[in-house]
Design a protein around this motif. Structure first.
Motif, PDB file in Angstrom:
ATOM      1  N   SER A   1       0.953  -1.119  -0.056  1.00  0.00           N
ATOM      2  CA  SER A   1       0.130  -0.008   0.056  1.00  0.00           C
ATOM      3  C   SER A   1       0.890   1.135   0.158  1.00  0.00           C
TER       4      SER A   1
ATOM      5  N   ASP B   1      -1.332   3.891   6.796  1.00  0.00           N
ATOM      6  CA  ASP B   1      -2.936   3.934   7.259  1.00  0.00           C
ATOM      7  C   ASP B   1      -3.754   3.287   6.146  1.00  0.00           C
ATOM      8  N   LYS B   2      -3.472   2.721   4.976  1.00  0.00           N
ATOM      9  CA  LYS B   2      -3.975   2.171   4.142  1.00  0.00           C
ATOM     10  C   LYS B   2      -3.832   0.564   3.980  1.00  0.00           C
ATOM     11  N   LYS B   3      -3.053   0.196   4.916  1.00  0.00           N
ATOM     12  CA  LYS B   3      -2.535  -1.188   4.654  1.00  0.00           C
ATOM     13  C   LYS B   3      -3.934  -2.264   4.911  1.00  0.00           C
ATOM     14  N   TRP B   4      -4.135  -3.239   4.105  1.00  0.00           N
ATOM     15  CA  TRP B   4      -5.180  -4.239   4.381  1.00  0.00           C
ATOM     16  C   TRP B   4      -4.823  -5.290   5.482  1.00  0.00           C
TER      17      TRP B   4
ATOM     18  N   THR C   1      -0.622  -8.419   8.293  1.00  0.00           N
ATOM     19  CA  THR C   1      -0.638  -7.525   6.980  1.00  0.00           C
ATOM     20  C   THR C   1       0.310  -8.380   5.980  1.00  0.00           C
TER      21      THR C   1
ATOM     22  N   THR D   1     -10.591  -3.523   8.720  1.00  0.00           N
ATOM     23  CA  THR D   1     -10.986  -1.961   8.557  1.00  0.00           C
ATOM     24  C   THR D   1     -11.781  -1.696   7.155  1.00  0.00           C
ATOM     25  N   GLU D   2     -11.955  -0.753   6.549  1.00  0.00           N
ATOM     26  CA  GLU D   2     -12.555  -0.677   5.329  1.00  0.00           C
ATOM     27  C   GLU D   2     -11.402  -0.873   4.212  1.00  0.00           C
ATOM     28  N   GLU D   3     -10.159  -0.908   4.489  1.00  0.00           N
ATOM     29  CA  GLU D   3      -9.228  -0.963   3.551  1.00  0.00           C
ATOM     30  C   GLU D   3      -9.373  -2.604   2.840  1.00  0.00           C
ATOM     31  N   GLN D   4      -9.565  -2.555   1.629  1.00  0.00           N
ATOM     32  CA  GLN D   4      -9.801  -3.986   0.776  1.00  0.00           C
ATOM     33  C   GLN D   4      -8.680  -4.293   0.336  1.00  0.00           C
TER      34      GLN D   4
ATOM     35  N   PRO E   1      -5.585  -5.305  -2.302  1.00  0.00           N
ATOM     36  CA  PRO E   1      -5.395  -4.906  -3.556  1.00  0.00           C
ATOM     37  C   PRO E   1      -5.914  -5.693  -4.705  1.00  0.00           C
TER      38      PRO E   1
END
Length: 337
Positions: free
Chosen positions: A81, A85-88, A94, A135-138, A140
């Motif tokens: 990512s 703060d954008k990690k799935w 992770t 979280t809301e992060e999907q 990739p």
């Protein structure tokens, strides 16, 4: 040749390293890393750094363990990512470990995700649910993952009696035979490029698939391959990062500037090909150096091959992530790694 007119990974890497302009291999770094790995040999084995993720790995005793590994490595690509703060993440894990955790949870929750017949027809919303993170992060490239799941599942059903076990049986205990079966029959594993007029290959996911079988089954049963030493390292974006950390690889100022500025490196460009090709060749050189050192010092060790070296480096990077994160890694959006 694994495929007509395409250089196999080791030969590709030699050719690429001989012509590379943006990436250099340094023997001083190879020597340094060799000493580091020699010091990690204990009890006749190369001790892989612990990364506290064993609870998420495929289960050896599962009735579909072989198909579990296959679906895992089918989806084993592109976890990076652009920001922390954008990690799935899945259950706090992770990257690749998050993928393992998601599949582990799916099996536990009753999804027959190890069955090719099931996932070849699995609805899009169900696949998205399987990869739902903390979280809301999907995850990739979710659409690409849906596509490759449907593709490989259909091929296994149509050509291999609905299980990857058939492919392993047909390989007759040869890692190279299995690698050839995979890249001939499953298009999404054809990790190839054109460099300086030559058709070159890396086959990251296909090779790690073979090596993961060998590793999980400890070289026995489904994981018995008499030629596992023919497999190279698995050219991704994280192992090159740790090779730079040890001084094995050096990037040009222009390339390093791009990486530091988070400039995307396109799949198939000369810069990307040189990073991956030089990574493979440097690990082949490291393997020879390690084997010579072991023989010279009469160190008692079971086996040293490129797959083990890759596992060591990948786990070393995760264990020392905070320190190694000071160095950038190349970011490429593709299904191959």
């Amino acid at each position: 040749m694994l495929r007509d007119s395409v250089l196999p990974p080791a030969e590709s890497a030699t050719f690429i390293s001989e012509h590379a302009k943006q990436v250099e291999i340094h023997y001083k770094g190879i020597n340094k890393l060799c000493e580091q790995m020699i010091s990690s040999i204990s009890g006749k084995k190369l001790i892989i750094p612990e990364i506290e993720a064993s609870s998420t790995q495929p289960l050896l005793g599962h009735t579909q363990a072989v198909d579990w590994i296959f679906v895992t490595d089918t989806l084993n690509f592109c976890f990076w990512s652009l920001g922390e703060d954008k990690k799935w993440t899945v259950d706090g894990h992770t990257g690749y470990c998050a993928l393992e955790a998601a599949l582990h949870k799916a099996v536990k929750n009753g999804y027959n995700i190890t069955s090719p017949k099931y996932y070849s027809q699995m609805p899009r919303d169900k696949i998205i649910e399987v990869f739902k993170g903390d979280t809301e992060e999907q995850i990739p490239l979710i659409e690409e993952r849906i596509s490759v799941l449907h593709e490989v599942g259909t091929i296994l059903v149509d050509k291999f009696q609905g299980t990857f076990e058939t492919c392993v049986k047909e390989a007759n205990k040869s890692a190279i035979n299995l690698l050839k079966i995979v890249i001939e029959n499953f298009p999404c594993f054809r990790d190839e490029a054109v460099y300086k007029g030559e058709n070159v290959s890396f086959y990251k996911r296909a090779q790690i698939l073979v090596a993961d079988l060998w590793n999980l089954f400890q070289g026995k049963g489904w994981g018995e391959f008499y030629d596992i030493d023919k497999i190279t390292m698995f050219a991704d974006y994280r192992v090159p990062q740790v090779l730079v950390y040890f001084g094995v690889l050096n990037y040009s100022d222009n390339l390093m500037k791009k990486l530091k500025n988070n400039v995307l490196i396109e799949n198939g460009t000369e810069e990307e090909i040189e990073i991956r090709g030089c990574s493979i060749h440097s690990v082949e050189l490291l393997k020879i150096k390690l084997q010579d050192k072991i023989k010279e010092e009469q160190i008692d060790v079971d086996v040293i091959n490129s797959a083990l070296i890759d596992y060591y480096l990948w786990c070393y990077r995760r264990k020392h992530a905070h320190e190694i994160a000071k160095l950038p890694f190349h970011k490429t959006l593709c299904i191959y790694y």
